[in-house]
Write a protein that holds these residues in place. Structure first.
Motif, PDB file in Angstrom:
ATOM      1  N   THR A  83       0.823  -1.213   0.000  1.00 42.26           N
ATOM      2  CA  THR A  83       0.000   0.000   0.000  1.00 42.26           C
ATOM      3  C   THR A  83       0.856   1.261   0.000  1.00 42.26           C
ATOM      4  OG1 THR A  83      -0.173   0.002   2.416  1.00 42.26           O
ATOM      5  CG2 THR A  83      -1.893  -1.169   1.195  1.00 42.26           C
ATOM      6  N   GLY A  84       2.125   1.140   0.385  1.00 47.85           N
ATOM      7  CA  GLY A  84       3.016   2.298   0.419  1.00 47.85           C
ATOM      8  C   GLY A  84       3.564   2.693  -0.936  1.00 47.85           C
ATOM      9  N   LEU A  85       3.270   1.881  -1.968  1.00 46.22           N
ATOM     10  CA  LEU A  85       3.775   2.217  -3.298  1.00 46.22           C
ATOM     11  C   LEU A  85       3.267   3.581  -3.754  1.00 46.22           C
ATOM     12  CD1 LEU A  85       5.391   1.416  -5.774  1.00 46.22           C
ATOM     13  CD2 LEU A  85       3.375   0.186  -6.639  1.00 46.22           C
ATOM     14  N   ARG A  86       2.033   3.920  -3.380  1.00 42.61           N
ATOM     15  CA  ARG A  86       1.489   5.227  -3.753  1.00 42.61           C
ATOM     16  C   ARG A  86       2.310   6.364  -3.162  1.00 42.61           C
ATOM     17  NH1 ARG A  86      -4.449   7.957  -2.360  1.00 42.61           N
ATOM     18  NH2 ARG A  86      -4.322   9.570  -3.972  1.00 42.61           N
ATOM     19  N   VAL A  87       2.812   6.154  -1.949  1.00 42.21           N
ATOM     20  CA  VAL A  87       3.623   7.186  -1.307  1.00 42.21           C
ATOM     21  C   VAL A  87       4.928   7.385  -2.068  1.00 42.21           C
ATOM     22  CG1 VAL A  87       4.777   7.883   0.818  1.00 42.21           C
ATOM     23  CG2 VAL A  87       2.599   6.676   0.941  1.00 42.21           C
ATOM     24  N   PHE A  88       5.588   6.286  -2.432  1.00 35.31           N
ATOM     25  CA  PHE A  88       6.843   6.414  -3.184  1.00 35.31           C
ATOM     26  C   PHE A  88       6.593   6.992  -4.581  1.00 35.31           C
ATOM     27  CE2 PHE A  88      10.198   3.826  -0.865  1.00 35.31           C
ATOM     28  CZ  PHE A  88      11.106   4.871  -0.884  1.00 35.31           C
ATOM     29  N   ASN A  89       5.472   6.630  -5.201  1.00 33.02           N
ATOM     30  CA  ASN A  89       5.137   7.223  -6.494  1.00 33.02           C
ATOM     31  C   ASN A  89       4.927   8.734  -6.356  1.00 33.02           C
ATOM     32  OD1 ASN A  89       5.257   4.769  -7.788  1.00 33.02           O
ATOM     33  ND2 ASN A  89       3.035   4.421  -7.790  1.00 33.02           N
ATOM     34  N   SER A  90       4.352   9.143  -5.252  1.00 28.35           N
ATOM     35  CA  SER A  90       4.136  10.568  -5.013  1.00 28.35           C
ATOM     36  C   SER A  90       5.457  11.287  -4.758  1.00 28.35           C
ATOM     37  CB  SER A  90       3.177  10.763  -3.828  1.00 28.35           C
ATOM     38  OG  SER A  90       1.923  10.170  -4.099  1.00 28.35           O
ATOM     39  N   ILE A  91       6.361  10.633  -4.047  1.00 28.46           N
ATOM     40  CA  ILE A  91       7.694  11.201  -3.850  1.00 28.46           C
ATOM     41  C   ILE A  91       8.371  11.449  -5.189  1.00 28.46           C
ATOM     42  CG2 ILE A  91      10.030  10.595  -3.059  1.00 28.46           C
ATOM     43  CD1 ILE A  91       8.692   9.285  -0.617  1.00 28.46           C
ATOM     44  N   ASP A  92       8.263  10.464  -6.086  1.00 28.43           N
ATOM     45  CA  ASP A  92       8.851  10.599  -7.426  1.00 28.43           C
ATOM     46  C   ASP A  92       8.153  11.707  -8.213  1.00 28.43           C
ATOM     47  OD1 ASP A  92      10.618   9.538  -9.602  1.00 28.43           O
ATOM     48  OD2 ASP A  92       8.685   9.121 -10.543  1.00 28.43           O
ATOM     49  N   HIS A  93       6.840  11.771  -8.119  1.00 26.16           N
ATOM     50  CA  HIS A  93       6.074  12.795  -8.845  1.00 26.16           C
ATOM     51  C   HIS A  93       6.498  14.200  -8.439  1.00 26.16           C
ATOM     52  CE1 HIS A  93       2.603  14.929 -10.548  1.00 26.16           C
ATOM     53  NE2 HIS A  93       2.488  15.532  -9.380  1.00 26.16           N
ATOM     54  N   HIS A  94       6.726  14.400  -7.147  1.00 32.99           N
ATOM     55  CA  HIS A  94       7.078  15.730  -6.641  1.00 32.99           C
ATOM     56  C   HIS A  94       8.579  16.015  -6.713  1.00 32.99           C
ATOM     57  CE1 HIS A  94       3.085  16.901  -5.208  1.00 32.99           C
ATOM     58  NE2 HIS A  94       2.930  15.685  -4.730  1.00 32.99           N
ATOM     59  N   GLY A  95       9.348  15.057  -7.187  1.00 33.37           N
ATOM     60  CA  GLY A  95      10.793  15.273  -7.353  1.00 33.37           C
ATOM     61  C   GLY A  95      11.566  15.351  -6.059  1.00 33.37           C
ATOM     62  N   LEU A  96      11.093  14.670  -5.018  1.00 34.33           N
ATOM     63  CA  LEU A  96      11.800  14.670  -3.737  1.00 34.33           C
ATOM     64  C   LEU A  96      12.884  13.598  -3.749  1.00 34.33           C
ATOM     65  CD1 LEU A  96       8.755  14.929  -1.294  1.00 34.33           C
ATOM     66  CD2 LEU A  96      10.182  16.797  -2.156  1.00 34.33           C
ATOM     67  N   LYS A  97      14.071  13.958  -3.327  1.00 33.97           N
ATOM     68  CA  LYS A  97      15.186  13.004  -3.310  1.00 33.97           C
ATOM     69  C   LYS A  97      15.163  12.214  -1.991  1.00 33.97           C
ATOM     70  CE  LYS A  97      18.163  15.585  -6.479  1.00 33.97           C
ATOM     71  NZ  LYS A  97      17.155  16.579  -6.856  1.00 33.97           N
ATOM     72  N   ILE A  98      14.183  11.311  -1.890  1.00 38.49           N
ATOM     73  CA  ILE A  98      14.050  10.437  -0.728  1.00 38.49           C
ATOM     74  C   ILE A  98      14.189   9.002  -1.223  1.00 38.49           C
ATOM     75  CG2 ILE A  98      12.523   9.646   1.124  1.00 38.49           C
ATOM     76  CD1 ILE A  98      11.197  12.392   1.077  1.00 38.49           C
ATOM     77  N   THR A  99      15.181   8.298  -0.727  1.00 37.31           N
ATOM     78  CA  THR A  99      15.450   6.938  -1.218  1.00 37.31           C
ATOM     79  C   THR A  99      15.329   5.878  -0.140  1.00 37.31           C
ATOM     80  OG1 THR A  99      17.837   7.194  -0.812  1.00 37.31           O
ATOM     81  CG2 THR A  99      17.010   7.804  -3.002  1.00 37.31           C
ATOM     82  N   ARG A 100      15.368   6.272   1.137  1.00 36.73           N
ATOM     83  CA  ARG A 100      15.289   5.300   2.229  1.00 36.73           C
ATOM     84  C   ARG A 100      13.923   5.363   2.891  1.00 36.73           C
ATOM     85  NH1 ARG A 100      21.058   6.757   3.185  1.00 36.73           N
ATOM     86  NH2 ARG A 100      22.260   4.893   2.699  1.00 36.73           N
ATOM     87  N   ALA A 101      13.407   4.200   3.280  1.00 34.06           N
ATOM     88  CA  ALA A 101      12.076   4.155   3.876  1.00 34.06           C
ATOM     89  C   ALA A 101      11.925   2.898   4.712  1.00 34.06           C
ATOM     90  CB  ALA A 101      11.007   4.187   2.779  1.00 34.06           C
ATOM     91  N   ALA A 102      10.972   2.959   5.642  1.00 34.56           N
ATOM     92  CA  ALA A 102      10.546   1.784   6.412  1.00 34.56           C
ATOM     93  C   ALA A 102       9.031   1.735   6.360  1.00 34.56           C
ATOM     94  CB  ALA A 102      11.041   1.871   7.850  1.00 34.56           C
ATOM     95  N   PHE A 103       8.484   0.634   5.842  1.00 36.02           N
ATOM     96  CA  PHE A 103       7.042   0.403   5.813  1.00 36.02           C
ATOM     97  C   PHE A 103       6.729  -0.646   6.876  1.00 36.02           C
ATOM     98  CE2 PHE A 103       8.020   1.930   1.526  1.00 36.02           C
ATOM     99  CZ  PHE A 103       7.099   2.963   1.411  1.00 36.02           C
ATOM    100  N   CYS A 104       5.948  -0.254   7.869  1.00 40.85           N
ATOM    101  CA  CYS A 104       5.856  -1.019   9.113  1.00 40.85           C
ATOM    102  C   CYS A 104       4.617  -1.901   9.221  1.00 40.85           C
ATOM    103  CB  CYS A 104       5.930  -0.062  10.303  1.00 40.85           C
ATOM    104  SG  CYS A 104       7.437   0.934  10.299  1.00 40.85           S
ATOM    105  N   GLY A 105       3.794  -1.987   8.169  1.00 41.16           N
ATOM    106  CA  GLY A 105       2.669  -2.907   8.163  1.00 41.16           C
ATOM    107  C   GLY A 105       1.698  -2.721   9.315  1.00 41.16           C
ATOM    108  N   GLY A 106       1.403  -1.480   9.665  1.00 45.41           N
ATOM    109  CA  GLY A 106       0.461  -1.189  10.736  1.00 45.41           C
ATOM    110  C   GLY A 106       1.083  -0.909  12.084  1.00 45.41           C
ATOM    111  N   ASN A 107       2.375  -1.183  12.232  1.00 47.76           N
ATOM    112  CA  ASN A 107       3.061  -0.935  13.500  1.00 47.76           C
ATOM    113  C   ASN A 107       3.581   0.498  13.563  1.00 47.76           C
ATOM    114  OD1 ASN A 107       2.809  -3.624  14.537  1.00 47.76           O
ATOM    115  ND2 ASN A 107       4.389  -4.257  13.077  1.00 47.76           N
TER     116      ASN A 107
END
Length: 295
Positions: A83-107
């Motif tokens: 479900t976090g793919l939309r967030v990374f797609n939005s990061i790419d759309h807005h041109g933000l240089k964010i490459t590291r992430a943690a997706f915690c599955g509800g935690n």
């Protein structure tokens, strides 16, 4: 310019701080996790609009010296990777240089802020922020929408007691009143205050400022405190002892802070009193639930 730091400043930001996820969050609360997941997947090619931390994140990511970034932003999300793919797609759309992430599955994502060695953790969840503060992270809950400051600079304002400093002096005021507080601070003027939860973050900002020529830094800091003379002296001497300089300092003697934050043109203001960050006058309010007023 001084030699670049061995590592950049690291800011951990939750997905709901970075983007406006109100619609999907409403679906989650009303219909549950499966409906939320279906909605996110169905809309994963639809870019999310900016959230309260977006403009500040943009400014931090634009801090570059000799081709090297001075700041890294890490995404920390309760979403699953799917479900976090939309967030990374939005990061790419807005041109933000964010490459590291943690997706915690509800935690809760705050433990990963420690793992990523974040200097600052920004969230919209109060409980998340409290737990992060308990383990020594500089953390704050973002309140309201971001009003973009009309400046290319990163302009950050801090309250003093219970934020940059501990709440030791505030406890005297709370228990014995203003006169006892003033007398105590005058008597302790040469005794540095104990560090508060944001001391190290302010110190890190001060170190970044040193990589620019004098008066040319795009990072501006301000101390905006309810203190007044004669309790100002202990603050001045404490910052001097720590080797930290702030660009501007305002001693208000109890006046409302919003007009002064607007005059500073703050992007963000960190304060231990929620009422002060709900009417910031400029930028986004960041509540630090620390100290006696939050017990």
């Amino acid at each position: 310019m001084k030699e670049l730091p061995t590592r950049p400043l690291v800011i951990g930001v939750t997905s709901r701080s970075l983007f406006n996820l109100d619609d999907s969050h409403t679906i989650f609360e009303r219909d549950g996790v499966e409906a939320f997941a279906d909605y996110q997947i169905q809309h994963e090619e639809v870019p999310l609009s900016p959230g309260p931390a977006f403009a500040l994140v943009q400014k931090f990511l634009n801090l570059i010296v000799d081709g090297s970034p001075l700041c890294e932003v890490v995404l920390l999300s309760r979403n699953s990777m799917d479900t976090g793919l939309r967030v990374f797609n939005s990061i790419d759309h807005h041109g933000l240089k964010i490459t590291r992430a943690a997706f915690c599955g509800g935690n809760e994502p705050w433990p990963y802020a420690r793992a990523f060695s974040c200097d600052l953790y920004l969230s919209t969840e109060a409980a998340d922020v409290r737990r992060a503060l308990e383990v020594g992270l500089a953390a704050a809950q973002l309140i309201g929408d971001h009003k973009v400051a009309d400046s290319p600079e990163v302009r950050i304002a801090f309250d003093g007691d219970a934020v940059v400093f501990s709440d030791e002096a505030e406890r005297v005021f709370h228990s014995d009143g203003l006169n006892a507080f003033q007398d105590s601070e005058v008597a302790s003027a040469h005794v540095p205050l104990t560090a508060g939860p944001f001391k190290e973050f302010l110190s890190a900002l001060h170190a970044l400022q040193a990589h620019y020529p004098p008066n040319k830094s795009p990072i501006k800091t301000a101390l905006v405190t309810a203190r007044s003379a004669p309790s100002h002296e202990r603050v001045v001497r404490t910052l001097r002892e720590w080797g930290i300089r702030v660009d501007e300092s305002v001693f208000l003697g109890g006046l409302p802070k919003s007009a002064f934050l607007a005059a500073f043109n703050a992007d963000i203001f960190f304060d231990d009193q929620r009422v002060n960050v709900e009417t910031v006058g400029s930028g986004v309010g960041a509540h630090v639930p620390s100290g006696i007023k939050n017990e």
